[in-house]
Design a protein around this motif. Structure first.
Motif, PDB file in Angstrom:
ATOM      1  N   LEU A  46      -5.109   2.720 -10.388  1.00  0.00           N
ATOM      2  CA  LEU A  46      -5.905   1.524 -10.114  1.00  0.00           C
ATOM      3  C   LEU A  46      -6.297   1.551  -8.653  1.00  0.00           C
ATOM      4  O   LEU A  46      -5.495   1.913  -7.794  1.00  0.00           O
ATOM      5  CB  LEU A  46      -5.085   0.257 -10.366  1.00  0.00           C
ATOM      6  N   LEU A  47      -7.524   1.175  -8.371  1.00  0.00           N
ATOM      7  CA  LEU A  47      -7.985   1.082  -6.985  1.00  0.00           C
ATOM      8  C   LEU A  47      -8.385  -0.364  -6.717  1.00  0.00           C
ATOM      9  O   LEU A  47      -9.290  -0.897  -7.361  1.00  0.00           O
ATOM     10  CB  LEU A  47      -9.194   2.013  -6.763  1.00  0.00           C
ATOM     11  N   TRP A  48      -7.647  -0.991  -5.803  1.00  0.00           N
ATOM     12  CA  TRP A  48      -7.956  -2.371  -5.426  1.00  0.00           C
ATOM     13  C   TRP A  48      -8.990  -2.334  -4.303  1.00  0.00           C
ATOM     14  O   TRP A  48      -9.430  -1.277  -3.858  1.00  0.00           O
ATOM     15  CB  TRP A  48      -6.682  -3.093  -4.995  1.00  0.00           C
ATOM     16  N   ARG A  49      -9.320  -3.504  -3.810  1.00  0.00           N
ATOM     17  CA  ARG A  49     -10.413  -3.627  -2.840  1.00  0.00           C
ATOM     18  C   ARG A  49     -10.170  -2.812  -1.569  1.00  0.00           C
ATOM     19  O   ARG A  49     -11.099  -2.228  -1.014  1.00  0.00           O
ATOM     20  CB  ARG A  49     -10.590  -5.110  -2.499  1.00  0.00           C
ATOM     21  N   ASN A  50      -8.921  -2.758  -1.103  1.00  0.00           N
ATOM     22  CA  ASN A  50      -8.644  -2.022   0.143  1.00  0.00           C
ATOM     23  C   ASN A  50      -9.047  -0.555   0.009  1.00  0.00           C
ATOM     24  O   ASN A  50      -9.709   0.012   0.893  1.00  0.00           O
ATOM     25  CB  ASN A  50      -7.162  -2.159   0.549  1.00  0.00           C
ATOM     26  N   ALA A  88      -9.474 -13.540 -10.275  1.00  0.00           N
ATOM     27  CA  ALA A  88     -10.827 -13.721  -9.728  1.00  0.00           C
ATOM     28  C   ALA A  88     -10.754 -13.541  -8.212  1.00  0.00           C
ATOM     29  O   ALA A  88      -9.830 -14.036  -7.565  1.00  0.00           O
ATOM     30  CB  ALA A  88     -11.338 -15.108 -10.076  1.00  0.00           C
ATOM     31  N   GLY A  89     -11.669 -12.794  -7.664  1.00  0.00           N
ATOM     32  CA  GLY A  89     -11.659 -12.585  -6.213  1.00  0.00           C
ATOM     33  C   GLY A  89     -10.848 -11.368  -5.804  1.00  0.00           C
ATOM     34  O   GLY A  89     -10.792 -11.028  -4.628  1.00  0.00           O
ATOM     35  N   TYR A  90     -10.172 -10.733  -6.767  1.00  0.00           N
ATOM     36  CA  TYR A  90      -9.409  -9.517  -6.460  1.00  0.00           C
ATOM     37  C   TYR A  90      -9.926  -8.378  -7.328  1.00  0.00           C
ATOM     38  O   TYR A  90      -9.332  -8.043  -8.367  1.00  0.00           O
ATOM     39  CB  TYR A  90      -7.921  -9.726  -6.714  1.00  0.00           C
ATOM     40  N   PRO A  91     -11.054  -7.802  -6.956  1.00  0.00           N
ATOM     41  CA  PRO A  91     -11.633  -6.758  -7.810  1.00  0.00           C
ATOM     42  C   PRO A  91     -10.777  -5.490  -7.831  1.00  0.00           C
ATOM     43  O   PRO A  91     -10.116  -5.173  -6.845  1.00  0.00           O
ATOM     44  CB  PRO A  91     -12.988  -6.487  -7.145  1.00  0.00           C
ATOM     45  N   TYR A  92     -10.790  -4.817  -8.965  1.00  0.00           N
ATOM     46  CA  TYR A  92     -10.077  -3.540  -9.060  1.00  0.00           C
ATOM     47  C   TYR A  92     -10.760  -2.646 -10.069  1.00  0.00           C
ATOM     48  O   TYR A  92     -11.419  -3.120 -10.992  1.00  0.00           O
ATOM     49  CB  TYR A  92      -8.593  -3.758  -9.431  1.00  0.00           C
ATOM     50  N   TRP A  93     -10.600  -1.357  -9.876  1.00  0.00           N
ATOM     51  CA  TRP A  93     -11.193  -0.353 -10.750  1.00  0.00           C
ATOM     52  C   TRP A  93     -10.082   0.528 -11.295  1.00  0.00           C
ATOM     53  O   TRP A  93      -9.036   0.689 -10.653  1.00  0.00           O
ATOM     54  CB  TRP A  93     -12.172   0.527  -9.961  1.00  0.00           C
ATOM     55  N   ALA A  94     -10.323   1.121 -12.447  1.00  0.00           N
ATOM     56  CA  ALA A  94      -9.385   2.098 -13.015  1.00  0.00           C
ATOM     57  C   ALA A  94     -10.128   3.413 -13.201  1.00  0.00           C
ATOM     58  O   ALA A  94     -11.300   3.425 -13.597  1.00  0.00           O
ATOM     59  CB  ALA A  94      -8.858   1.593 -14.359  1.00  0.00           C
ATOM     60  N   ILE A  95      -9.446   4.494 -12.896  1.00  0.00           N
ATOM     61  CA  ILE A  95     -10.069   5.814 -13.027  1.00  0.00           C
ATOM     62  C   ILE A  95      -8.961   6.829 -13.277  1.00  0.00           C
ATOM     63  O   ILE A  95      -7.788   6.560 -12.963  1.00  0.00           O
ATOM     64  CB  ILE A  95     -10.905   6.149 -11.761  1.00  0.00           C
ATOM     65  N   THR A  96      -9.294   7.969 -13.857  1.00  0.00           N
ATOM     66  CA  THR A  96      -8.244   8.981 -14.011  1.00  0.00           C
ATOM     67  C   THR A  96      -8.033   9.652 -12.648  1.00  0.00           C
ATOM     68  O   THR A  96      -8.960   9.761 -11.839  1.00  0.00           O
ATOM     69  CB  THR A  96      -8.608  10.061 -15.053  1.00  0.00           C
ATOM     70  N   HIS A 282       4.558   7.829   4.157  1.00  0.00           N
ATOM     71  CA  HIS A 282       4.997   6.545   3.602  1.00  0.00           C
ATOM     72  C   HIS A 282       4.925   6.509   2.081  1.00  0.00           C
ATOM     73  O   HIS A 282       4.225   5.677   1.494  1.00  0.00           O
ATOM     74  CB  HIS A 282       4.166   5.395   4.204  1.00  0.00           C
ATOM     75  N   ALA A 283       5.674   7.406   1.428  1.00  0.00           N
ATOM     76  CA  ALA A 283       5.750   7.331  -0.037  1.00  0.00           C
ATOM     77  C   ALA A 283       6.345   5.983  -0.406  1.00  0.00           C
ATOM     78  O   ALA A 283       7.205   5.468   0.305  1.00  0.00           O
ATOM     79  CB  ALA A 283       6.614   8.466  -0.577  1.00  0.00           C
ATOM     80  N   MET A 284       5.864   5.413  -1.497  1.00  0.00           N
ATOM     81  CA  MET A 284       6.401   4.104  -1.880  1.00  0.00           C
ATOM     82  C   MET A 284       6.555   3.990  -3.391  1.00  0.00           C
ATOM     83  O   MET A 284       6.015   4.800  -4.142  1.00  0.00           O
ATOM     84  CB  MET A 284       5.526   2.975  -1.323  1.00  0.00           C
ATOM     85  N   CYS A 285       7.287   2.977  -3.829  1.00  0.00           N
ATOM     86  CA  CYS A 285       7.407   2.701  -5.251  1.00  0.00           C
ATOM     87  C   CYS A 285       6.027   2.303  -5.770  1.00  0.00           C
ATOM     88  O   CYS A 285       5.247   1.682  -5.052  1.00  0.00           O
ATOM     89  CB  CYS A 285       8.391   1.560  -5.494  1.00  0.00           C
ATOM     90  N   PRO A 286       5.735   2.612  -7.031  1.00  0.00           N
ATOM     91  CA  PRO A 286       4.361   2.354  -7.505  1.00  0.00           C
ATOM     92  C   PRO A 286       4.100   0.913  -7.929  1.00  0.00           C
ATOM     93  O   PRO A 286       2.995   0.612  -8.375  1.00  0.00           O
ATOM     94  CB  PRO A 286       4.226   3.310  -8.687  1.00  0.00           C
ATOM     95  N   ALA A 287       5.060   0.020  -7.770  1.00  0.00           N
ATOM     96  CA  ALA A 287       4.925  -1.323  -8.344  1.00  0.00           C
ATOM     97  C   ALA A 287       3.669  -2.072  -7.897  1.00  0.00           C
ATOM     98  O   ALA A 287       3.099  -2.853  -8.652  1.00  0.00           O
ATOM     99  CB  ALA A 287       6.166  -2.142  -8.022  1.00  0.00           C
ATOM    100  N   LEU A 288       3.234  -1.850  -6.671  1.00  0.00           N
ATOM    101  CA  LEU A 288       2.023  -2.543  -6.177  1.00  0.00           C
ATOM    102  C   LEU A 288       0.741  -1.848  -6.619  1.00  0.00           C
ATOM    103  O   LEU A 288      -0.348  -2.376  -6.412  1.00  0.00           O
ATOM    104  CB  LEU A 288       1.999  -2.519  -4.642  1.00  0.00           C
ATOM    105  N   GLY A 289       0.854  -0.649  -7.155  1.00  0.00           N
ATOM    106  CA  GLY A 289      -0.342   0.138  -7.436  1.00  0.00           C
ATOM    107  C   GLY A 289      -1.061   0.480  -6.149  1.00  0.00           C
ATOM    108  O   GLY A 289      -2.296   0.492  -6.081  1.00  0.00           O
ATOM    109  N   GLN A 290      -0.305   0.776  -5.077  1.00  0.00           N
ATOM    110  CA  GLN A 290      -0.908   0.973  -3.758  1.00  0.00           C
ATOM    111  C   GLN A 290      -0.489   2.268  -3.073  1.00  0.00           C
ATOM    112  O   GLN A 290      -0.906   2.528  -1.944  1.00  0.00           O
ATOM    113  CB  GLN A 290      -0.545  -0.206  -2.838  1.00  0.00           C
TER     114      GLN A 290
END
Ligand code: 3HM
Length: 370
Positions: A46-50, A88-96, A282-290
């Protein structure tokens, strides 16, 4: 425009992004990938706005919009009960992940990055050189270690300290062809299915378009059968019977991988002219999808900040000072969410979580934000 030269170790998302951003700013860039092929071994993302803002800055966002999808809904299901948070207001995209990687590889080549496959980095010299496994020493104004959580570049720099922490859960991630049973528009969604008894098992179902589904199958690492690749359909279907058709496919999928949740906190990120980006830093847990996105954001901001300073050392220090708080917060939050499994309760997208997704990098301009 710069006349400086960078050597980059690692052809993953962070390395490619740093390479593209520097090349577009006039740097000459050579990028080393240890594998014989430049490709990604992951499933979906998932790719969020950032992340999209950063990808906009390097010209890759239009291709993401063309090849990725905007899911209709992000729902959480716990023991069959559905929660649908307001996003709403937090757009996100999904891609392989393979497609994202291909788009970044294409952009790197188009920007003039010199990509060397089968080229393994083993370390860096802070005075400005990348060291290869075959004994080659490549001088550069900047050396980037984007060589992943096990970074050889980072490990060769004694002034970079690293704290590592492992967590209770891990995730099998597979990409499956979208079967007929899941072809309908009601599956153009992200659905985070949880069961917590007798132990935590979870299937994060993410549409990545008409042809594919990304499945993140999380379990405690002590649940050996549920941590196995290839997926063991029996143990997963017993918990999620309504997903049996996709679980069957997941069991037959090739290219899946299992990763235990872990964090590595590295301080500082730079030594002289050598710097680490992405999971090396900065490897991180995937919970935020970030995890990948913070690496992408920081890589774009690195090139931007270096453009504002004559001296690479000063630029690196300014960049770290700017990106550190956001990155530390993302690591801490994703670790907390992983430890407490807060996403199981639904409505996990709190203002703290969205702070990372809404981070606006300095490199973004009014046009890229629009
Ligand atoms: C997008 C995303 N979100 C959450 C997780 C997780 O908690 O493991 C993984 C993901 O790919």
């Amino acid at each position: 425009m710069s006349d400086k030269h960078a050597e980059v170790a690692g052809g993953g998302f962070a390395g490619l992004t740093a390479g593209i951003a520097l090349a577009r700013a006039g740097w000459s860039v050579r990028l080393h990938e240890q594998n014989d092929e430049l490709r990604d071994f992951g499933a979906g993302i998932l790719l969020w706005r950032n992340a999209m803002l950063a990808l906009e800055v390097i010209g890759v966002a239009p291709a993401i919009r063309a090849h990725g999808v905007v899911p209709d809904v992000y729902a959480t299901s716990l023991n069959g009960e559905m929660f649908t948070p307001e996003l709403a207001g937090y757009p996100y995209w999904a891609i392989t992940r393979p497609k994202l990687h291909e788009l970044l590889s294409d952009a790197a080549r188009a920007a003039g990055v010199d990509i060397r496959t089968g080229s393994k980095a083993v370390g860096a010299d802070p005075s400005g050189a990348l060291l290869l496994a075959d004994g080659t020493r490549l001088e550069a104004d900047l050396v980037i270690g984007a060589d992943g959580a096990g970074s050889a570049v980072r490990n060769s720099l004694p002034t970079l300290t690293q704290e590592r922490k492992k967590y209770q859960d891990g995730v099998c991630r597979v990409l499956v062809a979208r079967p007929e049973e899941f072809a309908g528009p009601e599956w153009n969604r992200v659905i985070d299915y949880w069961t917590l008894e007798p132990d935590a098992m979870r299937i994060l179902f993410i549409t990545t378009g008409p042809d594919t589904i990304y499945m993140g199958m999380m379990a405690t690492t002590s649940n050996e059968r549920a941590s196995r690749i290839p997926i063991d359909p029996e143990i997963w279907s017993a918990r999620f019977p309504h997903l049996a058709p996709v679980i069957e496919l997941a069991g037959r999928a090739t290219g899946g991988r299992h990763d235990a949740y872990q964090t590595n906190r590295v301080t500082p990120w730079a030594a002289g002219r050598a710097v680490v980006v992405g999971d090396a830093a900065h490897a991180m847990c995937p919970a935020l999808g970030q995890g990948a996105s913070v690496g992408i954001v920081n890589a774009v901001e690195l090139a931007h900040t270096l453009g504002q300073y004559e001296s690479v050392d000063e630029g690196l220090a300014a960049w770290e000072a700017k990106q550190r708080a956001m990155t530390d917060a993302a690591q801490a939050r994703s670790a907390y969410m992983a430890e407490t499994r807060t996403l199981a309760k639904g409505n996990g997208f709190t203002p703290e979580v969205m702070e990372t997704a809404n981070f606006v990098l300095d490199a973004a301009t009014p046009e890229t934000i629009a």
